[in-house]
Design a protein around this motif. Structure first.
Motif, short mmCIF file in Angstrom:
data_model
loop_
_atom_site.label_atom_id
_atom_site.label_comp_id
_atom_site.label_asym_id
_atom_site.label_seq_id
_atom_site.Cartn_x
_atom_site.Cartn_y
_atom_site.Cartn_z
N LEU A 179 83.51 66.59 19.23
CA LEU A 179 83.23 68.01 18.94
C LEU A 179 84.25 68.89 19.66
CD1 LEU A 179 81.43 69.50 17.11
CD2 LEU A 179 79.66 69.53 18.84
N GLU A 180 85.49 68.66 19.30
CA GLU A 180 86.63 69.45 19.76
C GLU A 180 87.65 69.44 18.63
OE1 GLU A 180 88.22 67.44 23.16
OE2 GLU A 180 86.29 67.38 24.23
N SER A 181 88.49 70.44 18.58
CA SER A 181 89.63 70.34 17.68
C SER A 181 90.67 69.41 18.29
CB SER A 181 90.21 71.72 17.40
OG SER A 181 90.63 72.35 18.59
N PRO A 182 91.63 68.93 17.51
CA PRO A 182 92.56 67.90 18.01
C PRO A 182 93.38 68.39 19.19
CG PRO A 182 92.67 68.07 15.61
CD PRO A 182 91.85 69.23 16.08
N ASP A 213 88.49 69.42 12.45
CA ASP A 213 89.80 69.86 11.94
C ASP A 213 90.39 70.98 12.77
OD1 ASP A 213 89.66 68.01 9.92
OD2 ASP A 213 88.98 69.44 8.39
N SER A 214 89.56 71.96 13.12
CA SER A 214 90.07 73.14 13.83
C SER A 214 88.90 73.92 14.41
CB SER A 214 90.87 74.05 12.87
OG SER A 214 90.02 74.54 11.85
N ASN A 215 89.23 74.96 15.17
CA ASN A 215 88.19 75.87 15.65
C ASN A 215 88.81 77.21 16.01
OD1 ASN A 215 89.02 74.39 18.36
ND2 ASN A 215 88.04 76.30 18.97
N THR A 216 87.98 78.23 16.08
CA THR A 216 88.36 79.52 16.63
C THR A 216 87.60 79.74 17.92
OG1 THR A 216 86.65 80.70 15.38
CG2 THR A 216 88.84 80.51 14.36
N PHE A 217 88.11 80.62 18.76
CA PHE A 217 87.52 80.90 20.07
C PHE A 217 87.44 82.40 20.24
CE2 PHE A 217 87.13 81.47 24.56
CZ PHE A 217 86.70 80.28 25.12
N ARG A 218 86.24 82.87 20.55
CA ARG A 218 86.04 84.27 20.89
C ARG A 218 85.41 84.32 22.27
NH1 ARG A 218 81.00 87.53 18.56
NH2 ARG A 218 81.03 89.34 19.95
N GLY A 219 86.07 85.01 23.19
CA GLY A 219 85.56 85.06 24.54
C GLY A 219 85.41 86.48 25.02
N GLU A 220 84.21 86.83 25.41
CA GLU A 220 83.91 88.13 26.03
C GLU A 220 83.06 87.81 27.24
OE1 GLU A 220 82.10 90.39 22.89
OE2 GLU A 220 83.98 90.61 21.79
N TYR A 221 83.73 87.71 28.39
CA TYR A 221 83.05 87.18 29.56
C TYR A 221 81.78 87.97 29.86
CZ TYR A 221 82.87 84.09 33.49
OH TYR A 221 82.49 83.09 34.34
N PRO A 222 80.66 87.25 30.06
CA PRO A 222 80.52 85.84 30.43
C PRO A 222 80.14 84.89 29.29
CG PRO A 222 78.51 87.01 30.93
CD PRO A 222 79.43 88.02 30.33
N ILE A 223 80.39 85.27 28.03
CA ILE A 223 79.97 84.44 26.90
C ILE A 223 81.18 84.09 26.05
CG2 ILE A 223 78.36 84.21 24.97
CD1 ILE A 223 76.73 86.50 26.16
N ALA A 224 81.23 82.84 25.60
CA ALA A 224 82.25 82.40 24.66
C ALA A 224 81.58 81.82 23.43
CB ALA A 224 83.16 81.37 25.31
N TRP A 225 82.20 82.06 22.28
CA TRP A 225 81.71 81.52 21.02
C TRP A 225 82.83 80.75 20.33
CZ3 TRP A 225 80.77 86.48 22.66
CH2 TRP A 225 79.43 86.87 22.83
N LEU A 226 82.52 79.54 19.90
CA LEU A 226 83.48 78.73 19.15
C LEU A 226 82.90 78.42 17.77
CD1 LEU A 226 84.00 78.08 22.30
CD2 LEU A 226 85.32 76.15 21.41
N GLU A 227 83.72 78.53 16.77
CA GLU A 227 83.35 78.14 15.41
C GLU A 227 84.25 76.98 15.01
OE1 GLU A 227 80.94 79.28 13.47
OE2 GLU A 227 80.29 81.01 14.68
N PHE A 228 83.64 75.83 14.73
CA PHE A 228 84.40 74.65 14.35
C PHE A 228 84.46 74.55 12.82
CE2 PHE A 228 82.68 73.66 18.54
CZ PHE A 228 83.80 73.15 19.19
N GLY A 270 87.58 74.81 27.60
CA GLY A 270 88.91 74.91 27.02
C GLY A 270 88.87 75.50 25.62
N GLY A 271 90.01 75.91 25.14
CA GLY A 271 90.08 76.56 23.85
C GLY A 271 89.67 75.68 22.69
N ARG A 272 89.80 74.35 22.84
CA ARG A 272 89.45 73.43 21.76
C ARG A 272 87.98 73.03 21.78
NH1 ARG A 272 91.08 68.70 22.02
NH2 ARG A 272 91.68 68.54 24.22
N GLY A 273 87.25 73.48 22.82
CA GLY A 273 85.85 73.10 22.97
C GLY A 273 85.63 72.07 24.04
N GLN A 274 86.70 71.63 24.71
CA GLN A 274 86.58 70.64 25.77
C GLN A 274 86.21 71.29 27.09
OE1 GLN A 274 89.32 72.19 24.96
NE2 GLN A 274 91.07 71.80 26.30
N LEU A 275 85.61 70.53 27.98
CA LEU A 275 85.38 71.00 29.35
C LEU A 275 86.52 70.48 30.20
CD1 LEU A 275 81.53 70.69 29.97
CD2 LEU A 275 82.87 72.67 29.26
#
Length: 854
Positions: A88-91, A114-129, A47-52
């Motif tokens: 380890l997810e944003s709210p 507090d927050s995170n960003t999501f960058r997705g370029e399939y098949p890899i995603a990167w999240l910065e918290f 998920g966008g917040r870092g959740q599965l």
């Protein structure tokens, strides 16, 4: 016809902009679900917040299910200070309304980042918290192995999560990363987890050959039970702490103290109960240091039961069932984890290599976004692999069941990702279709293949577009692989399939289909029309080419004669000066026809023919004018005035391409089904065809309109639904790469062709066929041309490299990384052919460079 500039709401700079999409953040995270899994294994989604979220690993679609108490926690402490502990997810995002609030197992009431960003370029995603109090910076790289041509490693039941902790401070930080996983083995695969599903669950800690973690199972179910299976939560990290049961506040306090109790209960849980295990990875992160902490989630639920009912409901008849292909490679989830662990560095490197080759292209960002994002469908429950590895697909997925089974030929006609990325799997569809799905007495084919293979040939109309499209796809697949033995094996069935047209659709053999023509709109067209007509012409041309290659010249001549007759007649009968229309007897077909309307995919058969280098099936100027008419009449820069009482996939101020319009009036009272809808699978097909015919701006406008709708706020960027989510037709987006690069391959002649349609002076793109994959680069400066063909996977043998170059090419020089290669250049019409004195083989990590003057 007037220019279309006024219909395009984007600047040229916007349409051609290269580079990754801007990061998703804030409300744009809400709809994100990024599939992680293997081909035919099901998936969990990041998920966008870092959740599965959306755990769809139980042999059926299951959007919305997330095991309770299943999330990551990070606790970090600077010596002498209190620990900072966070989920380890944003709210969670609004709305928060619920009759009973959030359930305790969701972790919603715990401190989050507090927050995170999501960058997705399939098949890899990167999240910065980000978190103001956390003493380390935290990021996540998530992926599933995705390696072109390597269907084994691309079919692994795994989600790889690599967390990185960086200490930018001046003192060491002690960190504990904990992953919790509820044991849901026994879950029926849909709806809520019930106590009736549970009991006898076991969480067993293992340490074997550098891999540490839990194998989750159940003693309650037999090995042939649909609910039988295992999960594994593991890591190669050496310093671990763990608990086979870790619940509630006590667990949180243990995490804050920096260690779990290292308990390993092998006792099964009581009836109606389960347990949540926890695996902790400990690290001291020194100032300026960055550590990567990998976590592997693997699964194995071997027994697929095919049917729409639940397993515990009464069965009217026995449903087809099989052991998943991946489950024959790994007896349980731990064995899968061991394989991934042993090969993790290679799997990660090769997945990154594919990613880098695709996304470092000079193609527009929206194109790469469209093409890359929809390959994720291959990793969802839309796609399966049967016991023998045969690829099988739904059209898409409803929230709890697959939607429209049987590798539906008229839907899978559109997608181009599988044949170019995993061609052996695509060929398995052709083989199964012609081996099991063709009626021997007359060549009629069912457009949905029955299960088990060879059964359930239900009585209904043959789908004209599906059956004729299969012939073109057979030719395409042979061009990609060059395997004459495979072609000879299925050729008798292909011929019989084509001859069925003379019994049903072209009885008078005038080259124009008539009669009842079932098609992808789930209706029957009556009378001559461009959709089925172009498919028929393309099938005749493909049949001609295959017959001639196999030495059946008389058969080839018959196909050719019929093609020429039909092409001339269809042009004369159906082209109205702007586009192709349908002619039908209103007395025979009282509803669902389109008549004088402008159908968006009227040239679908021509598009497939173009991918196969079969030339124009109809008058070239008429084809181009028809495509331009589709854009002018069916494209809407804004749908705010559009009236539709049908399914709605684009609305209000969004842009989209309508299925049909009646520019000259005459809309039937009961018009073609779905006529007012917007389908991305047809948007991408039309866009790539426009680009092939030189209308680049128009094609890119359609692509940008479609991708702008999938912005994370309104829709999931990695799911474009139609009749169900993760719809197969949307993989037509891979055709955009073929169109903009002008890529064509003919393995039988060891030939590759590139004809960039943008940025010819400085061009780079991804390419793949059955033998190899890599990148192609073209540079033109003044009178000098440099071409570079790099192989990143597989091995490519080449005899001819064809290009679309200006001027008068001359003075060629070619070299591989090892030696100079003798070659010559010749011009034939549009094409410049560089022919090598002998076959040139380019191995993995190697390149061929050609320089010449123009």
């Amino acid at each position: 016809m007037p220019p279309t500039n006024e219909l395009i709401p984007y600047s040229r700079q916007e349409l051609h902009a290269i580079g990754p999409r801007a990061l998703y953040r804030g409300p744009e995270l809400r709809e994100i679900a990024f599939p992680l899994g293997g081909i035919g294994t099901g998936c969990v989604s990041l998920g966008g917040r870092g959740q599965l979220r959306d755990w769809e690993i139980f042999n059926r679609p299951n959007q919305g299910f997330r095991p309770a108490e299943t999330f990551a926690i990070l606790s970090a402490r600077v010596p002498g200070a209190e620990p900072v502990t966070r989920v380890l997810e944003s709210p969670p995002q609004p709305p928060y309304s619920s009759t009973h609030g959030y359930a305790g197992g969701t972790g919603a009431g715990l401190p989050h980042m507090d927050s995170n960003t999501f960058r997705g370029e399939y098949p890899i995603a990167w999240l910065e918290f980000a978190d103001a109090r956390m003493p380390v910076s935290v990021s996540l790289e998530a992926f599933n192995p995705f390696i072109p041509l390597n269907e084994y490693d691309s079919s692994l039941p795994v989600a790889v999560l690599v967390y990185a902790l960086s200490n930018q401070g001046e003192t060491p930080v002690d960190a504990l990363l904990v992953w919790r996983l509820q044991n849901v083995v026994g879950y029926k695969g849909t709806g809520a987890l019930s106590r009736r599903d549970l009991g006898g669950n076991t969480n067993v800690f293992r340490t074997r050959e550098g891999l540490r973690g839990f194998l989750l199972g159940s003693t309650r179910y037999r090995q042939d039970d649909p609910r039988f299976g295992t999960l594994a939560l593991s890591t190669p990290w050496s310093d671990v702490t763990y608990a086979s049961s870790a619940d509630g506040r006590a667990m949180w306090q243990q995490v804050e103290k920096g260690a779990l109790p290292n308990t390993d209960s092998k006792e099964p849980t009581d009836e109606g109960r389960t347990a949540t295990c926890a695996l902790g990875l400990r690290a001291r992160v020194e100032p300026g240091e960055r550590v990567e902490m990998p976590v592997l989630l693997t699964w194995c639920f071997p027994n697929y039961v095919f049917g729409e009912h639940q397993w515990d409901e009464p069965k009217e008849k026995e449903q087809p069932r099989w052991v998943n292909h991946y489950a024959q490679q790994f007896k349980d989830a731990w064995k899968a984890a061991e394989y991934v662990h042993e090969n993790l560095d290679r799997l990660r490197a090769e997945t990154h290599s594919f990613h880098d080759a695709l996304y470092s292209s000079t193609l527009p960002g929206a194109v790469l976004d469209a093409a890359g994002s929809q390959t994720s469908t291959l990793k969802t429950p839309t796609c399966m692999r049967l016991e023998d590895g045969t690829f099988y697909g739904f059209e898409g997925c409803s929230s709890r069941v697959g939607c429209c089974p049987g590798s539906c030929t008229h839907v899978w006609n559109y997608q181009q990702a599988l044949p170019f990325l995993f061609p052996a799997l695509e060929r398995s569809m052709r083989t199964a279709d012609y081996r099991h799905n063709l009626r021997e007495e007359d060549g009629r084919m069912c457009f949905r293949i029955g299960l088990p293979l060879g059964t359930s040939h239900w009585e209904f109309h043959a789908a004209a577009d599906g059956q004729l499209g299969g012939i073109i796809k057979t030719y395409r697949d042979w061009l990609i692989c060059g395997d004459d033995e495979w072609l000879r094996e299925i050729w008798p069935a292909v011929k019989k399939s084509l001859s069925y047209a003379w019994k049903q659709w072209d009885v008078d053999r005038d080259g124009v289909p008539e009669g009842v023509q079932h098609n992808t709109y789930d209706i029957e067209f009556h009378g001559p029309n461009p959709l089925i007509g172009a498919f028929y012409l393309g099938a005749l041309r493909a049949g001609e080419q295959m017959a001639r290659h196999l030495g059946e010249d008389a058969q080839a001549d018959e196909y050719r004669e019929l093609f020429e007759k039909g092409s001339a007649k269809m042009d004369k009968m159906l082209f109205n000066g702007d586009y192709y229309v349908q002619e039908y007897d209103a007395a025979e077909a009282k509803a669902q026809q389109f008549g004088k309307g402008c159908l968006s995919d009227q040239m679908l058969g021509q598009w497939l023919a173009a991918i196969c280098d079969l030339g124009h099936l109809l008058e070239p100027d008429h084809v181009r004018r028809a495509l331009l008419s589709v854009f002018r009449h069916n494209w809407r820069a804004s749908l705010e005035e559009h009236v539709s009482f049908q399914r709605t996939y684009a609305l209000d101020g969004e842009a989209g391409l309508l299925m049909l319009s009646w520019p000259r009036g005459g809309r039937p009272e009961t018009a073609t089904r779905y006529c007012d809808e917007v389908w991305t699978g047809i948007e991408y097909q039309v866009a790539s065809h426009l680009i092939m015919e030189g209308m680049v701006e128009e094609g890119l406008a359609i692509v940008k309109g479609a991708r702008d709708r999938h912005d994370g706020r309104r829709r999931n960027p990695w799911d474009e639904p139609e009749c169900g989510s993760h719809y197969a037709r949307a993989m037509s987006s891979w055709g955009l790469i073929l169109a903009l690069s002008g890529f064509f391959c003919d393995a039988s002649r060891a030939l590759l062709r590139f004809a960039p349609r943008i940025r010819q002076e400085d061009f780079r793109c991804f390419w793949s066929d059955d033998a190899a994959w890599g990148t192609f680069a073209q540079s033109i400066e003044d009178e000098s041309v440099e071409l570079r063909l790099e192989v990143l996977g597989g091995s490519k043998t080449l005899r001819i490299l064809q290009l679309d170059l200006p001027g008068r090419p001359r003075m060629p020089r070619a070299e591989t990384d090892e030696e100079e290669v003798e070659c010559e250049v010749a011009r034939a019409g549009r094409w410049t052919a560089i022919s090598f004195a002998g076959p040139v083989t380019i191995g993995p990590g190697r390149a061929l460079t050609v320089r010449l003057r123009i």
